[in-house]
Design a protein around this motif. Structure first.
Motif, short mmCIF file in Angstrom:
data_model
loop_
_atom_site.label_atom_id
_atom_site.label_comp_id
_atom_site.label_asym_id
_atom_site.label_seq_id
_atom_site.Cartn_x
_atom_site.Cartn_y
_atom_site.Cartn_z
N ALA A 1 0.85 -1.19 0.00
CA ALA A 1 0.00 0.00 0.00
C ALA A 1 0.89 1.25 0.00
O ALA A 1 0.61 2.22 -0.72
CB ALA A 1 -0.92 -0.01 1.21
N ASP A 2 1.97 1.19 0.77
CA ASP A 2 2.92 2.31 0.82
C ASP A 2 3.52 2.56 -0.57
O ASP A 2 3.53 3.69 -1.08
CB ASP A 2 4.03 1.91 1.83
CG ASP A 2 4.91 3.08 2.22
OD1 ASP A 2 4.56 4.23 1.88
OD2 ASP A 2 5.95 2.84 2.86
N ALA A 3 3.96 1.48 -1.22
CA ALA A 3 4.57 1.61 -2.56
C ALA A 3 3.54 2.10 -3.58
O ALA A 3 3.85 2.96 -4.42
CB ALA A 3 5.14 0.25 -3.00
N LEU A 4 2.32 1.58 -3.50
CA LEU A 4 1.30 1.99 -4.48
C LEU A 4 0.91 3.45 -4.29
O LEU A 4 0.68 4.17 -5.27
CB LEU A 4 0.07 1.08 -4.38
CG LEU A 4 0.26 -0.34 -4.92
CD1 LEU A 4 -0.97 -1.20 -4.62
CD2 LEU A 4 0.54 -0.33 -6.43
N ARG B 1 -3.69 1.63 5.07
CA ARG B 1 -2.54 1.68 5.98
C ARG B 1 -2.96 1.97 7.43
O ARG B 1 -2.16 1.78 8.35
CB ARG B 1 -1.49 2.67 5.48
CG ARG B 1 -0.96 2.27 4.09
CD ARG B 1 0.43 2.75 3.86
NE ARG B 1 1.37 2.11 4.74
CZ ARG B 1 2.45 2.71 5.23
NH1 ARG B 1 2.70 3.96 4.93
NH2 ARG B 1 3.27 2.06 6.03
N LYS B 2 -4.19 2.44 7.60
CA LYS B 2 -4.70 2.68 8.96
C LYS B 2 -5.67 1.59 9.41
O LYS B 2 -6.22 1.66 10.49
CB LYS B 2 -5.44 4.03 8.98
CG LYS B 2 -4.56 5.24 8.87
CD LYS B 2 -5.43 6.47 9.02
CE LYS B 2 -4.91 7.63 8.22
NZ LYS B 2 -5.94 8.58 7.84
N THR C 1 4.65 5.10 10.80
CA THR C 1 3.32 5.22 10.22
C THR C 1 3.18 6.57 9.57
O THR C 1 2.10 6.97 9.18
CB THR C 1 2.22 5.05 11.30
OG1 THR C 1 2.54 5.94 12.36
CG2 THR C 1 2.13 3.64 11.78
N ALA C 2 4.34 7.27 9.44
CA ALA C 2 4.31 8.64 8.93
C ALA C 2 3.61 8.73 7.57
O ALA C 2 2.77 9.59 7.35
CB ALA C 2 5.73 9.18 8.82
N SER C 3 4.00 7.78 6.68
CA SER C 3 3.41 7.89 5.35
C SER C 3 1.99 7.31 5.31
O SER C 3 1.33 7.34 4.29
CB SER C 3 4.30 7.24 4.29
OG SER C 3 4.70 5.98 4.71
#
Ligand code: AMP
Length: 405
Positions: free
Chosen positions: A248-251, A386-387, A401-403
């Motif tokens: 999810a971060d990468a996308l 992400r949440k 969890t910043a991003s």
């Protein structure tokens, strides 16, 4: 929003420098007192030391490293010690079987005309800030890492200090032309070279000769994720959740650059030396700022209803694929797979015929259901993924969890 051209120019400044690091500050004497000698057995530590610089050591630094300046600084910081320090043992790259030369005798032909021009890929001659020219002779070649459709992949080390470890992928031009994918390969290379994210495989540069194109790729030390999935059948929810968090971060990063991947599946994912996930294949991705597309592509099992029905699609196709991936990680097979054939799979996708086994936890079930929505607009946004409680529950303490905020 920066255009691909701007990003290319920023990033071209960052290609691996061949210069040894001679500009380390005079704190060497102090720091060397605290210097730990990496033990020979800690392969991943030693390998990290020689991995080509990745300016994104963690997702926390993502925001900070947006500018060329800070990227360059980070690349500098991740270099091995200066020659005044005691030398670390070089990482063993394994035994070369001569595959590049042997194969070059028997495989591929010279390519001429427009196709040759299309495939004259050499990052060293980029119009803006040309970098050094690379050749096969600049590398010590080690063990074979695998064979792809268009050629082999080897583990290599740059001959000159600081002896970076990379994966060198060879592609035969004539085979690319035969498969009529010149444009697709160019696009894959252009897209991948412009991306910098801890969960996206880096492409550091490329060069070519008459018959071949060579891609200098980040070395994914733990290999293919697909192999792991085949070995274990499925993953625990903890492991699945961590991979989905990284995906999810990468996308989110890719979509922020207007890149839609469109072919998310386990076969396109690699694992870094610390087991972190890396998106490693951009064959079907498209750079589409504000553009809705209609091309049918990707693997049927991961295609969303709007694509199998030939409607226009957006970056939300990747949200759907993330739902399919979550299901496959936990259950061991994609949710709409139908062994009676493509038509049956197609129908199940179009009906969103989703049956989640009872072993799947309520939280995971909730996330899968929220991603596998027929209406793309109703799919859970990646920032919400992400949440999601199933993601937060398993996220390791040290992970930022910043991003995700
Ligand atoms: P490909 O042509 O990308 O399908 O690559 C063929 C095989 O080489 C893959 O299945 C991997 O096992 C291996 N491979 C490709 N790229 C890398 C990389 N960057 N690091 C490690 N192994 C790789």
């Amino acid at each position: 929003m920066a255009s691909v051209g701007q990003i290319t120019r920023q990033i071209s400044a960052l290609e691996i420098s061949s210069k040894p690091n001679t500009t380390r500050p005079a704190t060497t004497a102090t720091t060397s007192q605290h210097q730990k000698k990496p033990s020979q057995t800690n392969v991943s530590k030693l390998l990290s030391k020689y991995a080509a610089p990745n300016p994104f050591p963690s997702s926390t630094s993502l925001q900070k490293t947006a500018s060329t300046q800070s990227l360059a600084k980070n690349a500098e910081a991740s270099r091995p010690p200066s020659p005044t320090r005691p030398k670390q043992p070089a990482f063993d790259i394994g035994r070369y079987d001569g595959g590049f030369e042997i194969e070059n005798e028997t495989r591929g032909e010279k390519v001429t005309g427009q196709a040759a021009e299309d495939l004259a890929l050499d990052s060293s001659v980029a119009a803006y800030r040309p970098t050094r020219e690379w050749h096969l002779t600049d590398f010590d070649i080690g063990r074979p890492l695998g064979k792809g459709k268009f050629g082999r992949v080897y583990m290599v080390r740059t001959k000159r200090e600081p002896h970076y470890i990379l994966a060198l992928k060879c592609l035969y031009k004539s085979e690319i032309v035969q498969s009529r994918v010149e444009k697709q390969i160019r696009r894959e290379i252009e897209i991948q070279q412009n991306l910098r994210h801890p969960h996206v495989l880096r492409l550091y540069g490329y060069f070519h000769d008459e018959k071949r194109i060579f891609l200098m790729l980040e070395f994914a030390g733990k290999g293919e994720l697909y192999k792991q999935l085949t070995k274990y059948g499925c993953f625990t929810e903890k492991r699945s959740s961590r991979y989905i968090d990284q995906m999810a971060d990468a996308l989110m990063y890719l979509h922020s650059k207007h890149v839609i991947h469109r072919d998310i599946k386990p076969e396109n994912l690699l694992l870094g030396i610390n087991g972190e996930l890396k998106i490693g294949d951009f064959g079907w991705s498209v750079h589409a700022p504000g553009n809705r597309r209609k091309t049918l592509c990707g693997t049927l099992d991961y295609l969303p209803p709007e694509m199998v029905e030939g409607r226009e699609h957006s970056e939300k196709v990747d949200y759907w694929a993330l739902g399919v991936l979550t299901y496959e990680f936990i259950c061991g097979a994609p949710p709409f797979e139908d062994l009676s054939g493509y038509n049956a799979t197609y129908k199940r996708i179009a009906r969103v015929d989703l049956k989640i086994p009872s072993k799947v936890s309520p939280e995971a079930r909730d996330l899968i259901t929220k991603l596998l929505q027929y209406d793309p607009e109703r799919r859970l946004p990646l920032s919400e993924v992400r949440k999601h409680p199933w993601i937060v529950k398993y996220r390791s303490k040290g992970h930022s969890t910043a991003s995700a905020a």
